[in-house]
Design a protein around this motif. Structure first.
Motif, short mmCIF file in Angstrom:
data_model
loop_
_atom_site.label_atom_id
_atom_site.label_comp_id
_atom_site.label_asym_id
_atom_site.label_seq_id
_atom_site.Cartn_x
_atom_site.Cartn_y
_atom_site.Cartn_z
N TYR A 184 119.83 22.50 -91.41
CA TYR A 184 120.87 22.16 -90.48
C TYR A 184 121.92 21.86 -91.23
CZ TYR A 184 123.58 18.89 -87.41
OH TYR A 184 124.77 18.30 -86.97
N LEU A 185 121.77 21.03 -92.29
CA LEU A 185 122.84 20.37 -93.16
C LEU A 185 122.54 20.77 -94.65
CD1 LEU A 185 123.25 16.89 -91.59
CD2 LEU A 185 124.62 18.76 -90.88
N VAL A 186 123.44 21.19 -95.38
CA VAL A 186 123.51 21.25 -96.80
C VAL A 186 124.62 20.62 -97.48
CG1 VAL A 186 123.59 22.93 -98.73
CG2 VAL A 186 122.24 23.79 -96.74
N HIS A 187 124.36 19.90 -98.25
CA HIS A 187 125.51 19.10 -99.03
C HIS A 187 125.00 19.08 -100.63
CE1 HIS A 187 128.58 15.53 -99.23
NE2 HIS A 187 128.99 16.57 -99.91
N GLY A 188 125.53 19.89 -101.53
CA GLY A 188 125.20 20.00 -102.84
C GLY A 188 123.75 20.39 -102.66
N ASP A 189 123.04 19.40 -103.60
CA ASP A 189 121.47 19.74 -103.75
C ASP A 189 120.81 19.32 -102.46
OD1 ASP A 189 121.88 20.92 -105.98
OD2 ASP A 189 121.78 19.03 -107.34
N ARG A 190 121.20 18.70 -101.67
CA ARG A 190 120.58 18.04 -100.54
C ARG A 190 120.51 19.05 -99.31
NH1 ARG A 190 123.48 12.70 -99.11
NH2 ARG A 190 121.56 12.12 -97.79
N ARG A 191 119.40 19.10 -98.67
CA ARG A 191 119.30 20.10 -97.57
C ARG A 191 118.34 19.38 -96.44
NH1 ARG A 191 120.53 25.63 -98.92
NH2 ARG A 191 121.56 25.52 -100.98
N LEU A 192 118.57 19.43 -95.04
CA LEU A 192 117.91 18.82 -94.25
C LEU A 192 117.94 19.82 -93.13
CD1 LEU A 192 117.39 15.60 -94.00
CD2 LEU A 192 119.12 15.40 -92.32
N SER A 193 116.46 19.82 -92.65
CA SER A 193 116.29 20.60 -91.45
C SER A 193 116.51 20.24 -90.11
CB SER A 193 114.83 21.17 -91.75
OG SER A 193 113.99 19.99 -91.33
N PHE A 194 116.44 20.67 -89.23
CA PHE A 194 116.86 20.34 -87.64
C PHE A 194 115.50 19.01 -87.39
CE2 PHE A 194 119.26 23.96 -87.43
CZ PHE A 194 120.20 23.76 -86.54
N ASP A 195 114.26 19.62 -87.86
CA ASP A 195 113.34 18.50 -87.59
C ASP A 195 113.47 17.29 -88.50
OD1 ASP A 195 112.03 20.00 -85.81
OD2 ASP A 195 110.51 20.69 -87.11
N ALA A 196 113.81 17.55 -89.64
CA ALA A 196 113.89 16.16 -90.62
C ALA A 196 115.13 15.61 -90.20
CB ALA A 196 114.11 16.76 -92.10
N HIS A 197 116.31 16.26 -89.52
CA HIS A 197 117.45 15.65 -89.23
C HIS A 197 117.14 14.83 -87.97
CE1 HIS A 197 120.90 15.63 -86.50
NE2 HIS A 197 121.33 14.83 -87.25
N GLU A 198 116.41 15.20 -86.79
CA GLU A 198 115.95 14.33 -85.88
C GLU A 198 115.28 13.03 -86.30
OE1 GLU A 198 113.97 14.37 -81.41
OE2 GLU A 198 114.31 16.33 -82.58
N ALA A 199 114.45 13.29 -86.98
CA ALA A 199 113.73 12.01 -87.56
C ALA A 199 114.53 11.23 -88.20
CB ALA A 199 112.54 12.35 -88.53
N ALA A 200 115.61 11.53 -89.01
CA ALA A 200 116.19 10.60 -89.71
C ALA A 200 117.28 9.94 -88.66
CB ALA A 200 117.37 11.49 -90.82
N VAL A 201 117.56 10.61 -87.64
CA VAL A 201 118.54 10.01 -86.52
C VAL A 201 117.70 8.87 -85.85
CG1 VAL A 201 119.44 10.44 -84.39
CG2 VAL A 201 119.82 12.07 -86.04
N LYS A 202 116.39 9.05 -85.48
CA LYS A 202 115.61 8.01 -84.94
C LYS A 202 115.40 6.84 -86.05
CE LYS A 202 112.84 11.08 -82.40
NZ LYS A 202 111.26 11.55 -82.04
N ARG A 203 115.45 7.03 -87.14
CA ARG A 203 115.49 6.03 -88.25
C ARG A 203 116.58 5.40 -88.37
NH1 ARG A 203 112.15 9.64 -91.12
NH2 ARG A 203 113.84 10.28 -92.40
N VAL A 204 117.73 5.95 -88.48
CA VAL A 204 119.04 5.16 -88.37
C VAL A 204 119.51 4.64 -87.11
CG1 VAL A 204 121.39 5.79 -88.75
CG2 VAL A 204 120.11 6.68 -90.19
N ALA A 205 118.98 5.21 -86.09
CA ALA A 205 119.17 4.56 -84.70
C ALA A 205 118.65 3.08 -84.61
CB ALA A 205 118.86 5.36 -83.59
N ALA A 206 117.37 3.29 -85.02
CA ALA A 206 116.37 2.10 -85.13
C ALA A 206 117.23 0.74 -86.03
CB ALA A 206 115.23 2.29 -85.57
N LEU A 207 117.63 1.38 -87.13
CA LEU A 207 118.29 0.42 -87.99
C LEU A 207 119.49 -0.11 -87.25
CD1 LEU A 207 118.95 -0.64 -90.96
CD2 LEU A 207 120.22 1.40 -91.22
N LEU A 208 120.38 0.65 -86.70
CA LEU A 208 121.62 0.25 -86.24
C LEU A 208 121.20 -0.83 -84.66
CD1 LEU A 208 124.06 3.30 -86.07
CD2 LEU A 208 123.79 1.61 -87.79
#
Length: 541
Positions: free
Chosen positions: A53-77
């Motif tokens: 889904y996202l590529v920024h330099g050497d960092r790459r995030l799949s759709f699945d990994a992105h949704e999991a990250a969204v959940k963690r950040v939502a919980a943090l917020l």
């Protein structure tokens, strides 16, 4: 509690049929089958699983990994007391942290405030006063511009949550309505400091669905998943065009590749080649600079690009005609868009032969956009008026439902401030602007705002700021000043003075100093059109 209700199949919530419905008390064209909340787009993204889904330099995030990250950040917020209806400002450069934070705020029912990473300190302070955010999520370079009393979270904290492999992340997702505010997008009005256009979930989704229908990416029963593609993001995410690019992959299944640092044509060319970029939607000045670079270094054309989208500022025929030379496989995929922030972005678009056969057109209005020409002259030219579910709710104004200079009429037509006409086939042409705006490289600049700053200088008696033609930026800012008799102030000193309060792109790059008063009409208003046309003619010759 899980964040997303997956009770409906993705294909069953999208459709192409349009009908007239009531939106905020007035009839609007709307898709019958549609999503109601931006957060639900994560459901659509699930179809693409391990695709990037996202590529920024050497960092790459799949759709699945992105949704999991969204959940963690939502919980943090949520742990930091972010609640439904809270304004949360995103204030930083394009990054994966920015994107994940955006989706996390959506999940919590918050309102994303798009902070312009190029603002001056005065403009940052104005935005904070205007929206009173509960939290600012920011990167290191801009953190120092946020006052000590303002709650904030660094991108580094968000990055740590994204990288955390712990799967557990729970939070409560509130029930939201279509017309609830989703985004506050600051845009230069005709006077004063930037105004916050409030976009609804309904509005942003309506534009997304319209564009997905045009590009045949709308989910439908029995259809195969869209093939993978790569789009390059070279415009800021705090622009409505950048925002649209991070939500489009949820339907199209494409990968979004970020450029890094300041725009550099040679670096962009390498990125296009290394990542095999197929789609590039950006402002005309960036495409022009890349083509100039390719020509200067005698580089081969770039056949991997199949679609080049041009928007944000006027697109001349000379630029349109150059695109096929350097991007040969985009010869039928050159797209031009017309829109504005107050209308949620794109209002009309044209592609390929539509543009070649109708010089000057910006295409046809989207399926859910109704356009009329107000008070047309004998040639049918008048102010472009728009009614659409994508039109902003209002400008954000603390303590007042309607901010000053609200461009929305009582029956919810948006005054665009642009002058144009419609041909017999429904194609739209934009011929002029009736509002005091300069569009420099896709960035809107309110000329009265610049004039007011220049008039604060003790040696400046009169000031007029106009847009002048520029080969790459579309327009640049020109200032015509009448100084006090005997003043010795230099242009460099005036530019430094302007820079103290204005964003860098607002500072004039051309100057005229004169002794005689500026021309005025019978009501005492400076006749800028005459000044602009005379100056522009001198530049051309």
């Amino acid at each position: 509690m899980t964040s997303i209700d997956s009770s409906n199949a993705v294909e069953e919530v999208w459709g192409s049929s349009v009908e007239q419905i009531d939106v905020l008390g007035y009839p609007c064209s709307s898709f019958v089958k549609r999503r109601r909340h931006l957060g639900d787009l994560l459901l659509d993204g699930r179809r693409f699983g391990e695709r990037e889904y996202l590529v920024h330099g050497d960092r790459r995030l799949s759709f699945d990994a992105h949704e999991a990250a969204v959940k963690r950040v939502a919980a943090l917020l949520q742990e930091r007391d972010v609640r439904a209806g809270d304004r949360i400002m995103l204030f930083g450069a394009n990054s994966i942290e920015w994107v994940v934070s955006y989706w996390a705020i959506m999940e919590l029912g918050g309102i994303v405030v798009l902070g312009n990473a190029w603002w001056s300190q005065g403009e940052v302070d104005h935005a904070l006063r205007t929206v009173s955010p509960a939290l600012v999520i920011t990167d290191v370079p801009r953190s120092q511009m946020i006052g000590l009393v303002q709650a904030k979270v660094g991108f580094d904290v968000i990055a740590a949550a994204i990288a955390d492999l712990e799967p557990t992340a729970t939070y409560v997702r509130p029930v939201m309505k279509e017309d609830d505010p989703a985004v506050v997008l600051f845009t230069s009005g005709t006077t004063g400091l930037p105004k916050g256009a409030v976009l609804s979930h309904r509005g942003i989704l309506a534009t997304l669905q319209s564009l997905a229908l045009l590009t045949r990416r709308l989910p439908n029963s029995g259809a195969e998943l869209p093939r993978s593609s790569k789009a390059m993001l070279s415009i800021p995410l705090f622009h409505v065009g950048g925002l649209q690019q991070i939500i489009t992959p949820m339907l199209a299944g494409g990968t979004l590749v970020f450029t890094e640092g300041r725009f550099d044509p040679a670096t962009v060319v390498r990125l296009i080649e290394d990542e095999n970029i197929t789609v590039w939607s950006t402002v005309p000045t960036m495409v022009s600079r890349v083509m100039d670079h390719l020509e200067e270094v005698n580089h081969a054309p770039l056949p991997m690009l199949r679609t080049v989208g041009l928007g944000g500022s006027p697109v001349g025929m000379q630029l349109r005609s150059r695109v096929p030379r350097w991007f040969p496989n985009a010869s039928r995929g050159v797209a031009v868009t017309y829109g504005l922030s107050e209308a949620g972005g794109v209002l009309a678009t044209g592609v390929g032969d539509e543009l070649l056969n109708r010089p000057g057109t910006v295409g046809k209005p989207l399926k859910i956009v109704t356009v009329r020409i107000d008070d047309p002259d004998e040639n049918g030219h008048g102010e472009i008026m728009v009614r659409s579910p994508s039109v902003m709710l209002r400008y954000w104004s603390n303590g007042d439902d309607r901010a000053a200079n609200d461009p929305i009429t009582a029956d919810r037509w948006l005054r665009t401030g642009d002058v144009g006409w419609l041909d017999d086939d429904g194609y739209l042409y934009v011929t002029d602007r009736s509002k005091d705006i300069v569009i420099r490289g896709g960035e809107n600049i309110a000329t009265p705002h610049v004039e007011n700053r220049l008039l604060e200088h003790p040696d400046v008696r009169e000031a007029a700021v106009v847009g002048l033609p520029h080969p790459h930026l579309g327009e640049e800012v020109g200032a015509i000043l009448v100084l006090d008799k005997g003043s010795q102030v230099s242009i460099d000193e005036l530019a430094t003075f302007a820079r103290e309060k204005l964003a860098y792109f607002e500072v004039p790059t051309r100057w005229q100093l004169r002794e005689s008063s500026l021309p005025q009409n019978a009501t005492g208003k400076v006749i800028k059109r005459v000044l602009r046309d005379e100056w522009a003619a001198q530049i051309v010759t």
